[in-house]
Write an enzyme that holds these catalytic residues in place. Structure first.
Site, PDB file in Angstrom:
ATOM      1  CE1 TYR A   1       7.815  12.463  19.966  1.00 61.28           C
ATOM      2  CE2 TYR A   1       9.019  11.254  21.629  1.00 61.28           C
ATOM      3  CZ  TYR A   1       8.912  11.706  20.329  1.00 61.28           C
ATOM      4  OH  TYR A   1       9.886  11.388  19.417  1.00 61.28           O
TER       5      TYR A   1
ATOM      6  CG  ASP B   1      22.676   8.962  11.453  1.00 62.88           C
ATOM      7  OD1 ASP B   1      22.886   9.764  12.381  1.00 62.88           O
ATOM      8  OD2 ASP B   1      21.658   8.246  11.394  1.00 62.88           O
TER       9      ASP B   1
ATOM     10  CD  GLN C   1      19.844   4.420  -1.179  1.00 68.64           C
ATOM     11  OE1 GLN C   1      20.791   3.862  -1.718  1.00 68.64           O
ATOM     12  NE2 GLN C   1      19.445   4.143   0.034  1.00 68.64           N
TER      13      GLN C   1
ATOM     14  NE  ARG D   1      12.951   9.470  10.843  1.00 66.06           N
ATOM     15  CZ  ARG D   1      14.082   9.535  11.523  1.00 66.06           C
ATOM     16  NH1 ARG D   1      14.056   9.533  12.823  1.00 66.06           N
ATOM     17  NH2 ARG D   1      15.230   9.591  10.908  1.00 66.06           N
TER      18      ARG D   1
HETATM   19  C1  LIG Z   1      14.675   4.997  17.018  1.00 62.83           C
HETATM   20  C2  LIG Z   1      15.353   6.295  16.662  1.00 62.83           C
HETATM   21  C3  LIG Z   1      14.879   7.453  17.227  1.00 62.83           C
HETATM   22  C4  LIG Z   1      15.522   8.679  16.940  1.00 62.83           C
HETATM   23  N1  LIG Z   1      15.078   9.802  17.544  1.00 62.83           N
HETATM   24  C5  LIG Z   1      15.710  10.971  17.302  1.00 62.83           C
HETATM   25  C6  LIG Z   1      15.294  12.165  17.944  1.00 62.83           C
HETATM   26  O1  LIG Z   1      14.366  12.158  18.737  1.00 62.83           O
HETATM   27  N2  LIG Z   1      15.956  13.346  17.669  1.00 62.83           N
HETATM   28  C7  LIG Z   1      16.997  13.370  16.773  1.00 62.83           C
HETATM   29  O2  LIG Z   1      17.578  14.446  16.556  1.00 62.83           O
HETATM   30  N3  LIG Z   1      17.413  12.235  16.143  1.00 62.83           N
HETATM   31  C8  LIG Z   1      16.805  11.048  16.374  1.00 62.83           C
HETATM   32  N4  LIG Z   1      17.228   9.927  15.757  1.00 62.83           N
HETATM   33  C9  LIG Z   1      18.375   9.985  14.832  1.00 62.83           C
HETATM   34  C10 LIG Z   1      18.037  10.570  13.473  1.00 62.83           C
HETATM   35  O3  LIG Z   1      16.896   9.958  12.967  1.00 62.83           O
HETATM   36  C11 LIG Z   1      19.206  10.362  12.514  1.00 62.83           C
HETATM   37  O4  LIG Z   1      20.403  10.694  13.159  1.00 62.83           O
HETATM   38  C12 LIG Z   1      19.037  11.264  11.295  1.00 62.83           C
HETATM   39  O5  LIG Z   1      17.872  10.932  10.597  1.00 62.83           O
HETATM   40  C13 LIG Z   1      20.242  11.113  10.365  1.00 62.83           C
HETATM   41  O6  LIG Z   1      20.045  11.844   9.204  1.00 62.83           O
HETATM   42  P1  LIG Z   1      21.000  11.634   7.966  1.00 62.83           P
HETATM   43  O7  LIG Z   1      20.486  12.540   6.911  1.00 62.83           O
HETATM   44  O8  LIG Z   1      22.427  11.737   8.389  1.00 62.83           O
HETATM   45  O9  LIG Z   1      20.800  10.108   7.507  1.00 62.83           O
HETATM   46  P2  LIG Z   1      19.502   9.376   6.977  1.00 62.83           P
HETATM   47  O10 LIG Z   1      18.270   9.929   7.568  1.00 62.83           O
HETATM   48  O11 LIG Z   1      19.765   7.915   7.123  1.00 62.83           O
HETATM   49  O12 LIG Z   1      19.461   9.734   5.425  1.00 62.83           O
HETATM   50  C14 LIG Z   1      20.335   9.161   4.493  1.00 62.83           C
HETATM   51  C15 LIG Z   1      19.744   9.313   3.093  1.00 62.83           C
HETATM   52  O13 LIG Z   1      20.714   8.928   2.156  1.00 62.83           O
HETATM   53  C16 LIG Z   1      20.131   8.081   1.189  1.00 62.83           C
HETATM   54  N5  LIG Z   1      21.238   7.257   0.673  1.00 62.83           N
HETATM   55  C17 LIG Z   1      21.910   6.268   1.316  1.00 62.83           C
HETATM   56  N6  LIG Z   1      22.888   5.776   0.530  1.00 62.83           N
HETATM   57  C18 LIG Z   1      22.848   6.496  -0.627  1.00 62.83           C
HETATM   58  C19 LIG Z   1      23.639   6.481  -1.824  1.00 62.83           C
HETATM   59  N7  LIG Z   1      24.658   5.631  -1.991  1.00 62.83           N
HETATM   60  N8  LIG Z   1      23.326   7.362  -2.807  1.00 62.83           N
HETATM   61  C20 LIG Z   1      22.296   8.240  -2.655  1.00 62.83           C
HETATM   62  N9  LIG Z   1      21.512   8.284  -1.554  1.00 62.83           N
HETATM   63  C21 LIG Z   1      21.801   7.440  -0.549  1.00 62.83           C
HETATM   64  C22 LIG Z   1      19.050   7.339   1.964  1.00 62.83           C
HETATM   65  O14 LIG Z   1      18.072   6.832   1.087  1.00 62.83           O
HETATM   66  C23 LIG Z   1      18.526   8.445   2.867  1.00 62.83           C
HETATM   67  O15 LIG Z   1      17.528   9.212   2.251  1.00 62.83           O
HETATM   68  C24 LIG Z   1      16.618   8.713  16.027  1.00 62.83           C
HETATM   69  C25 LIG Z   1      17.059   7.526  15.425  1.00 62.83           C
HETATM   70  C26 LIG Z   1      16.462   6.318  15.768  1.00 62.83           C
HETATM   71  C27 LIG Z   1      16.987   5.060  15.137  1.00 62.83           C
END
Ligand SMILES: Cc1cc2nc3c(=O)[nH]c(=O)nc-3n(C[C@H](O)[C@H](O)[C@H](O)COP(=O)(O)OP(=O)(O)OC[C@H]3O[C@@H](n4cnc5c(N)ncnc54)[C@H](O)[C@@H]3O)c2cc1C
Length: 392
Positions: A219, A296, A37, A110
């Site tokens: 870190y 997630d 998106q 990240r």
């Molecule tokens: C403070 C914090 C620290 C963290 N530290 C760690 C760590 O040390 N190690 C670790 O492994 N994890 C860590 N995490 C967790 C990790 O960041 C997430 O679990 C991970 O980024 C999830 O990836 P994802 O691709 O599932 O979701 P996201 O990274 O949320 O990506 C979702 C994507 O989908 C897009 N999107 C959303 N809705 C739509 C739609 N309808 N149509 C098209 N695109 C869409 C968004 O724009 C985004 O690009 C941390 C999280 C937090 C909050």
């Protein structure tokens, strides 16, 4: 081999999970369209810890070396009491750790982990990376999935994988279990250039300062050129998203009375960004027909085990392997994938909450934590986390 009926597999979301999945599927010969998106493929500035389990997954898709290139290899993880400064526990992450888990431990930016997956995807002629494409709706006809994008355009695929994060629309439609659970914990984060961190405060380790209803982690990142700071505390604020501007007064109110090392580091930050931490109860089924979820979207977790991105990457590798095992029956492949994953990801969701309680303990509970962790040998610490770091 192509996807079952010649159509590409559609992926909603090009975050860490979406790009890892696209690449893992392309390596198995599937053609993929990633629909993101945002107007560009990019990650927010913050650090991410990479446990040995993610390297086991990365090894299966040939990306370990690329991931380690810009990462930092901390010599140890340390927990300190934020009120007294006492060392609670120190877990070595060097040779001893490697001998036990057969994979390294690293921390990275990240943008760097996302960049590794992005470049791998860009080098594949089976992957189409598309920005400004929000997936608003979809219909599964049984033969294919038709997605409706924000532009009104429709896109057809052999399947849809919802990698659309914590507030997933794909999940809303196939599971419909409402909003994520607001934990009542907030994370403030900042990344500083190395030269802005005074030498006496800079540490090569992952250091966690455990305080009453707070913790603070720091870190180095990107080969040591950056320094990552994350402060977490209890609060009842709720703002959706991962990049809201934070209120420094609230932070000061929560960390008052803590060690000078903590307060001096917190003082270095001019602008904090904030995350309101949410998760969900684990579920057993997150696939419906030709649609499934990953990362997630499937199993959002608190970050206290630092595993969200690691779990998304493990998911990606398993999903691609299951799809390759039965490319002509993707609904069955998706069921096999969730069967493979739900207990492991559910355990991390539940244990992340427990670790949060541990970090934020007060009074007698904090004393007990310090006593319990303080008496462990490195080998016993490895045993304690073996269920997570030893698996994939
Ligand atoms: C403070 C914090 C620290 C963290 N530290 C760690 C760590 O040390 N190690 C670790 O492994 N994890 C860590 N995490 C967790 C990790 O960041 C997430 O679990 C991970 O980024 C999830 O990836 P994802 O691709 O599932 O979701 P996201 O990274 O949320 O990506 C979702 C994507 O989908 C897009 N999107 C959303 N809705 C739509 C739609 N309808 N149509 C098209 N695109 C869409 C968004 O724009 C985004 O690009 C941390 C999280 C937090 C909050």
């Amino acid at each position: 081999m192509g996807s079952a009926d010649g159509l590409p597999i559609l992926i909603a979301g090009g975050g860490i999970g979406g790009l890892a999945t696209a690449y893992a599927l392309a390596r198995k010969g599937f053609s993929v369209r990633v629909l993101e998106q945002a107007s560009e493929f990019r990650e927010l500035g913050a650090g991410i810890q990479l446990g040995p389990n993610i390297f086991r997954a990365l090894g299966r898709i040939g990306l370990t070396e690329a991931m380690l290139e810009d990462a930092w290899r901390p010599p140890a993880q340390e927990m300190r009491d934020a009120l007294t400064g006492a060392l609670v526990t120190r877990i070595p992450l060097g040779d001893e750790f490697f001998a036990r888990f057969r994979e390294p431990y690293a921390v990275t930016h990240r943008a760097d982990i996302h960049g590794v997956f992005l470049r791998a995807c860009q080098a594949s002629n089976l992957i189409s990376l598309e920005t400004d494409q929000r997936v608003d709706d979809f219909e599964d006809s049984g033969e294919s999935v038709m997605v409706t994008l924000n532009s009104g355009e429709r896109a057809e695929g052999s399947a849809l994988i919802g990698c659309d994060g914590m507030w997933s629309r794909t999940r809303e439609k196939i599971i419909g279990d409402g909003r994520p659970r607001v934990s009542g914990h907030i994370a403030y984060r900042a990344v500083l250039p190395r030269d802005q961190v005074p030498d006496d405060l800079w540490r090569p380790d992952v250091v966690l300062w455990a305080g009453p209803r707070t913790h603070f982690v720091h870190y180095p990142l990107r080969r040591g050129t950056l320094y990552n700071l994350v402060a977490v505390f209890h609060s009842d604020r709720y703002v959706e998203g991962w990049n809201a501007e934070a209120d420094a007064d609230e932070l000061w109110a929560r960390f008052t009375g803590q060690r000078p090392e903590v307060l001096r580091l917190l003082e270095l930050i001019e602008t904090w960004r904030m995350w309101v931490l949410c998760d969900r109860e684990p579920i057993k089924e997150w696939s419906k027909g030709r649609v499934t979820l990953l990362g997630d979207a499937a199993h959002p977790m608190l970050q206290y085990l630092a595993q969200g991105a690691c779990m998304a990457t493990e998911d990606a590798v398993w999903l691609a392997e299951m799809a390759a095992a039965q490319p002509d029956d993707l609904p069955a492949a998706f069921r096999a994938y969730q069967q493979q994953r739900y207990l492991r990801t559910g355990q991390v969701q539940i244990m992340a909450r427990v670790y949060g309680e541990f970090y934020h303990a007060r009074g007698v509970a904090a004393e007990l934590r310090n006593q319990m962790l303080g008496s462990r040998t490195p080998e016993q610490s490895y045993d304690g986390i073996g269920w997570l770091y030893g698996g994939m």
